[in-house]
Design an enzyme around this catalytic site. Structure first.
Site, PDB file in Angstrom:
ATOM      1  N   LYS A 157      41.209  20.699 -56.479  1.00 25.24           N
ATOM      2  CA  LYS A 157      40.943  19.508 -55.689  1.00 25.24           C
ATOM      3  C   LYS A 157      40.366  18.395 -56.560  1.00 25.24           C
ATOM      4  O   LYS A 157      39.641  18.655 -57.521  1.00 25.24           O
ATOM      5  CB  LYS A 157      39.953  19.827 -54.560  1.00 25.24           C
ATOM      6  CG  LYS A 157      40.450  20.870 -53.561  1.00 25.24           C
ATOM      7  CD  LYS A 157      41.696  20.395 -52.849  1.00 25.24           C
ATOM      8  CE  LYS A 157      42.122  21.372 -51.770  1.00 25.24           C
ATOM      9  NZ  LYS A 157      43.378  20.956 -51.111  1.00 25.24           N
ATOM     10  N   ASP A 196      45.025  17.848 -56.362  1.00 25.50           N
ATOM     11  CA  ASP A 196      45.247  17.554 -54.944  1.00 25.50           C
ATOM     12  C   ASP A 196      44.072  16.743 -54.407  1.00 25.50           C
ATOM     13  O   ASP A 196      42.933  17.205 -54.418  1.00 25.50           O
ATOM     14  CB  ASP A 196      45.373  18.881 -54.183  1.00 25.50           C
ATOM     15  CG  ASP A 196      45.588  18.704 -52.692  1.00 25.50           C
ATOM     16  OD1 ASP A 196      45.745  17.554 -52.232  1.00 25.50           O
ATOM     17  OD2 ASP A 196      45.607  19.732 -51.982  1.00 25.50           O
ATOM     18  N   GLU A 208      49.118  15.955 -55.838  1.00 16.33           N
ATOM     19  CA  GLU A 208      49.386  16.143 -54.405  1.00 16.33           C
ATOM     20  C   GLU A 208      48.518  15.225 -53.546  1.00 16.33           C
ATOM     21  O   GLU A 208      47.317  15.105 -53.777  1.00 16.33           O
ATOM     22  CB  GLU A 208      49.118  17.608 -54.036  1.00 16.33           C
ATOM     23  CG  GLU A 208      49.316  17.921 -52.562  1.00 16.33           C
ATOM     24  CD  GLU A 208      49.144  19.397 -52.265  1.00 16.33           C
ATOM     25  OE1 GLU A 208      48.788  19.737 -51.119  1.00 16.33           O
ATOM     26  OE2 GLU A 208      49.363  20.227 -53.181  1.00 16.33           O
ATOM     27  N   GLU A 237      52.380  17.792 -46.589  1.00 15.59           N
ATOM     28  CA  GLU A 237      51.830  18.916 -45.840  1.00 15.59           C
ATOM     29  C   GLU A 237      51.536  18.559 -44.388  1.00 15.59           C
ATOM     30  O   GLU A 237      51.542  19.424 -43.520  1.00 15.59           O
ATOM     31  CB  GLU A 237      50.575  19.468 -46.511  1.00 15.59           C
ATOM     32  CG  GLU A 237      49.354  18.567 -46.466  1.00 15.59           C
ATOM     33  CD  GLU A 237      48.135  19.231 -47.093  1.00 15.59           C
ATOM     34  OE1 GLU A 237      47.154  19.473 -46.360  1.00 15.59           O
ATOM     35  OE2 GLU A 237      48.169  19.507 -48.298  1.00 15.59           O
ATOM     36  N   ASP A 295      55.401  21.854 -44.351  1.00 13.17           N
ATOM     37  CA  ASP A 295      54.721  23.056 -43.869  1.00 13.17           C
ATOM     38  C   ASP A 295      55.380  23.444 -42.559  1.00 13.17           C
ATOM     39  O   ASP A 295      55.327  22.702 -41.576  1.00 13.17           O
ATOM     40  CB  ASP A 295      53.237  22.759 -43.656  1.00 13.17           C
ATOM     41  CG  ASP A 295      52.429  23.987 -43.269  1.00 13.17           C
ATOM     42  OD1 ASP A 295      52.994  24.894 -42.601  1.00 13.17           O
ATOM     43  OD2 ASP A 295      51.234  24.036 -43.583  1.00 13.17           O
ATOM     44  N   HIS A 305      53.523  23.783 -48.405  1.00 11.05           N
ATOM     45  CA  HIS A 305      52.076  23.824 -48.235  1.00 11.05           C
ATOM     46  C   HIS A 305      51.650  25.094 -47.506  1.00 11.05           C
ATOM     47  O   HIS A 305      52.247  25.499 -46.514  1.00 11.05           O
ATOM     48  CB  HIS A 305      51.635  22.593 -47.425  1.00 11.05           C
ATOM     49  CG  HIS A 305      50.236  22.659 -46.899  1.00 11.05           C
ATOM     50  ND1 HIS A 305      49.941  22.891 -45.570  1.00 11.05           N
ATOM     51  CD2 HIS A 305      49.048  22.528 -47.532  1.00 11.05           C
ATOM     52  CE1 HIS A 305      48.633  22.885 -45.399  1.00 11.05           C
ATOM     53  NE2 HIS A 305      48.069  22.674 -46.572  1.00 11.05           N
TER      54      HIS A 305
END
Length: 377
Positions: free
Chosen positions: A163, A192, A219, A245, A268, A295
């Site tokens: 992250k 991400d 991401e 996602e 997703d 995702h």
């Protein structure tokens, strides 16, 4: 038919750029036919499990009663177009996604084969990456990250994702450098931001600071709604961009692809419209040469990845610190020594549910009886 809302507490609060989580919520739907076959679908619903379950119980399930569960396309079209005023994304679409997954689970069980075989298998396993690098309250940021990443390396992972977006760009760049130094030059590294950046220039600053660390993809640097901002960002950085996602339906992904905003899309199946819609999105990506990196829920995406050439890699969490869905599954899926995921060979999704654990975390349950399920199904 049974719908269940479950809430599973996390062992300790865990955060990403814009939010701290204390629990995970899911909606399960179980569709039974008169041959005793049960298809089970699910969706992640951290923000409003109650709303998603209400959408399922009050709007969608009544459309299924008495329908032939083999008529998946007919059922999907009816559920979607009859509820467009209630919402084409979010809670209602998540509930629709869970129902569609349950129908495909049922269909594959009826055929007596794994879902990926029913869909026409392309391969038998899919590469995966270790997803982590969250922010833990009360723990030193760099020490915890170093220990976590080293654990992934010890397990043989060849790709990791962390992250970014909660700290300032200087600190985030230090975190990325730490991970690259730990994993070496040959392991893939993704970052991400969970849509943290609302200012393209601020996001460009971070990109410039981390480009040298060979990022496979960035991401959700920006909200998915800001498609033109993605186009601007893509022109300013060499880092491949990914999002999707929280994307909804083929139409949203078509626009993302048309605008040339992305290098990877991340549909997703538990949120974009189920297996049915995921396959349509994958067809769009295939036609335009766009890579897919689904995702989250590998329990369904491993089947879709094995049926679809365009899927490059799957997301995998280790343990239950962040993704604790494994707590309601017997024999959760494990990563192979090759750094891949292999779909179960049992019929349908191949998931064996831990019914005792489901009862433990159950918030609400509703049972609806069929009066006219077609015979012989």
């Amino acid at each position: 038919m049974i719908t269940q809302w479950i809430r599973i507490p996390l062992e300790r609060p865990v955060g990403f750029s814009i939010k701290t989580l204390t629990h995970r919520e899911h909606i399960l739907v179980r569709i039974q036919s008169d041959q005793g076959i049960e298809g089970v679908g699910f969706c992640l619903q951290d923000i409003s499990g109650r709303a998603a379950k209400a959408a399922m119980d009050d709007l969608l399930v009544p459309m299924l009663l008495g329908e032939d569960p083999r008529n998946i396309n007919k059922i999907w079209e009816n559920m979607y177009w009859q509820t467009v005023r209630a919402g084409r994304r979010g809670n209602l679409l998540h509930a629709l996604s869970a129902i569609d997954i349950a129908l495909w689970d049922h269909q594959a069980k009826l055929a007596g084969m794994p879902l990926y075989k029913l869909l026409g298998a392309y391969r038998e396993e899919v590469p995966c990456y270790a997803s982590g690098g969250y922010y833990y309250e009360g723990l030193e940021v760099f020490t915890k990250l170093e220990q976590e990443i080293q654990g992934y390396m010890d397990q043989g992972f060849r790709a990791v994702k962390i992250k970014v977006g909660r700290l300032d760009p200087v600190q985030e760049a230090k975190r990325v450098k730490l991970v690259r130094d730990l994993i070496g030059p040959d392991v893939k590294l993704m970052i991400d931001a969970n849509q943290a950046y609302l200012d393209v220039n601020e996001c460009i600053e971070l990109c410039k600071r981390v480009e040298e660390y060979d990022i496979t993809f960035f991401e959700e640097p920006l909200p998915i709604d800001m498609m033109e901002a993605y186009v601007r960002l893509r022109k300013q950085t060499s880092i491949p961009l990914a999002t999707g996602e929280v994307g909804a339906t083929r139409w949203e992904f078509q626009e993302l692809i048309r605008q040339g905003a992305l290098d990877y899309i991340q549909p997703d199946a538990t949120m974009c419209g189920g297996v049915s819609e995921w396959l349509k999105i994958a067809a769009l990506a295939s036609a335009q040469g766009v890579t897919i990196a689904p995702h989250y829920h590998w329990d369904v995406h491993v089947h879709l990845g094995c049926a679809t050439r365009e899927v490059a890699i799957l997301e995998k969490f280790i343990g239950t610190d962040v993704k604790n869905f494994d707590l309601i599954i017997n024999s959760p899926m494990q990563v192979t020594p090759r750094g891949t995921l292999v779909p179960p060979e049992g019929p349908g999704l191949g998931i064996e549910w831990n019914e005792q654990a489901i009862r433990k975390y159950l918030v609400d349950e509703k049972v609806m009886a069929y009066d006219s399920v077609p015979k012989g199904v």
